[in-house]
Design an enzyme around this catalytic site. Sequence first.
Site, PDB file in Angstrom:
ATOM      1  N   ARG A 283       0.861  -1.181   0.000  1.00  0.00           N
ATOM      2  CA  ARG A 283       0.000   0.000   0.000  1.00  0.00           C
ATOM      3  C   ARG A 283       0.897   1.231   0.000  1.00  0.00           C
ATOM      4  O   ARG A 283       1.420   1.642   1.024  1.00  0.00           O
ATOM      5  CB  ARG A 283      -0.886  -0.032   1.252  1.00  0.00           C
ATOM      6  CG  ARG A 283      -1.979   1.019   1.267  1.00  0.00           C
ATOM      7  CD  ARG A 283      -2.531   1.153   2.674  1.00  0.00           C
ATOM      8  NE  ARG A 283      -1.623   1.934   3.513  1.00  0.00           N
ATOM      9  CZ  ARG A 283      -1.426   1.721   4.807  1.00  0.00           C
ATOM     10  NH1 ARG A 283      -2.003   0.741   5.427  1.00  0.00           N
ATOM     11  NH2 ARG A 283      -0.595   2.513   5.494  1.00  0.00           N
ATOM     12  N   HIS A 287      -3.583   4.324   4.662  1.00  0.00           N
ATOM     13  CA  HIS A 287      -4.662   3.347   4.802  1.00  0.00           C
ATOM     14  C   HIS A 287      -5.977   3.955   4.309  1.00  0.00           C
ATOM     15  O   HIS A 287      -6.694   3.356   3.507  1.00  0.00           O
ATOM     16  CB  HIS A 287      -4.793   2.926   6.265  1.00  0.00           C
ATOM     17  CG  HIS A 287      -5.976   2.057   6.538  1.00  0.00           C
ATOM     18  ND1 HIS A 287      -6.061   0.757   6.070  1.00  0.00           N
ATOM     19  CD2 HIS A 287      -7.125   2.285   7.217  1.00  0.00           C
ATOM     20  CE1 HIS A 287      -7.214   0.236   6.456  1.00  0.00           C
ATOM     21  NE2 HIS A 287      -7.876   1.142   7.146  1.00  0.00           N
ATOM     22  N   TYR A 296       4.386   5.676  11.159  1.00  0.00           N
ATOM     23  CA  TYR A 296       4.717   4.298  11.522  1.00  0.00           C
ATOM     24  C   TYR A 296       5.564   3.554  10.491  1.00  0.00           C
ATOM     25  O   TYR A 296       5.900   2.402  10.694  1.00  0.00           O
ATOM     26  CB  TYR A 296       3.429   3.507  11.806  1.00  0.00           C
ATOM     27  CG  TYR A 296       2.397   3.527  10.696  1.00  0.00           C
ATOM     28  CD1 TYR A 296       2.499   2.692   9.590  1.00  0.00           C
ATOM     29  CD2 TYR A 296       1.298   4.390  10.763  1.00  0.00           C
ATOM     30  CE1 TYR A 296       1.554   2.709   8.585  1.00  0.00           C
ATOM     31  CE2 TYR A 296       0.340   4.411   9.768  1.00  0.00           C
ATOM     32  CZ  TYR A 296       0.469   3.565   8.672  1.00  0.00           C
ATOM     33  OH  TYR A 296      -0.479   3.589   7.676  1.00  0.00           O
TER      34      TYR A 296
END
Length: 390
Positions: A283, A287, A296
Amino acid sequence: MTVEGTAARSTSRRSGGKRASTSRKKKTAATQPGEPQLVQLLTPEGERVEHPDYAFDPTPDELRGFYRDMMLTRRFDAEATALQRQGELGLWASLLGQEAAQIGSARALRPDDYVFPTYREHGVAWCRGVDPTNLLGMFRGVNNGGWDPNTNNFHLYTIVIGSQALHATGYAMGVAKDGADSAVIAYFGDGASSQGDVAEAFTFSAVYNAPVVFFCQNNQWAISEPAERQSRVPIYQRAQGFGFPGVRVDGNDVLACMAVTKAAVERARTGEGPMLIEAFTYRMGAHTTSDDPTRYRHDDERAAWEAKDPILRLRTLLEKENLADKDFLTSVDEEADALARRVREAVRAMPNPDSMAIFEHVYADGHALVDEERAQYAEYLASFADGEAH
């Protein structure tokens, strides 16, 4: 397990729909040390390779079609992200980087196969003929999907994580009882693979030998949770514990995704039961538009995956094999821009969602608590000059 023509791939190539002899030899895919074992037919460098169990020799028209599908899907996705940033959509879940997994798998399906998506399968929706503006209507909050699932055999988007795997399994059990030879496919992510609904779907599909394919897009991150903290074994290996096969495919390789999915659905149609496909992809975006992936994960990780970009590798192949000239590439870019303009105009023409509609249909009959919440929210909205919260 094989697909049609699994024996040796022909060393001839096709040009303009006709075969043209060539001395070019395709190498057998070889995984580099430290890299995951997976099925691959097109390397990140745009080189065709063979796999002993999965063969696919697309025509030039098919290759150009894959490129067009991925380019238009990516452009639409980028426009949707921009529309959300500009306040036209409430949320958007980008598929950036996952185009090959979706286009390759979706183009392996027949019209009578049935698809159960999550909320990120924009490329699959495109292949099933769902108007992109219907996807945006849901994320704007003016409808619950806007398309009839039975028209395209493409179910409405599922926001509840993993539940569509059970829906797909039940539907597939019904297909088997009806005696049809169609297949069912359920899409979900690596995070959803940890949900109990998915495990239950695996159990029921195996016990009842349901004609269903589970297509897991392992994009490495379940929001901020990395894949290595979700499973101690590769996701595709989980299928063994339920009694059916699993395979890991290069999710950035549209050809491999096509070949593996074609084999899986053909297997399901012939009564051999379920199969799990793990599309190993990434990805590249957030998200959803409410997420900040820089908190992160590191930029160098994304850079490494950008080098494996699914569209770039296919374009490299097309140019290397002289299968796409400048006029074709320009026409695809222009078509993508036209699609973006169309969806932007359509979204701006949509009505604003009714802020009070959230309280409708919570219960079949009235409910005191819902009535109280409705009144409180109405009072809150009335506190703004235009009666709307921004």
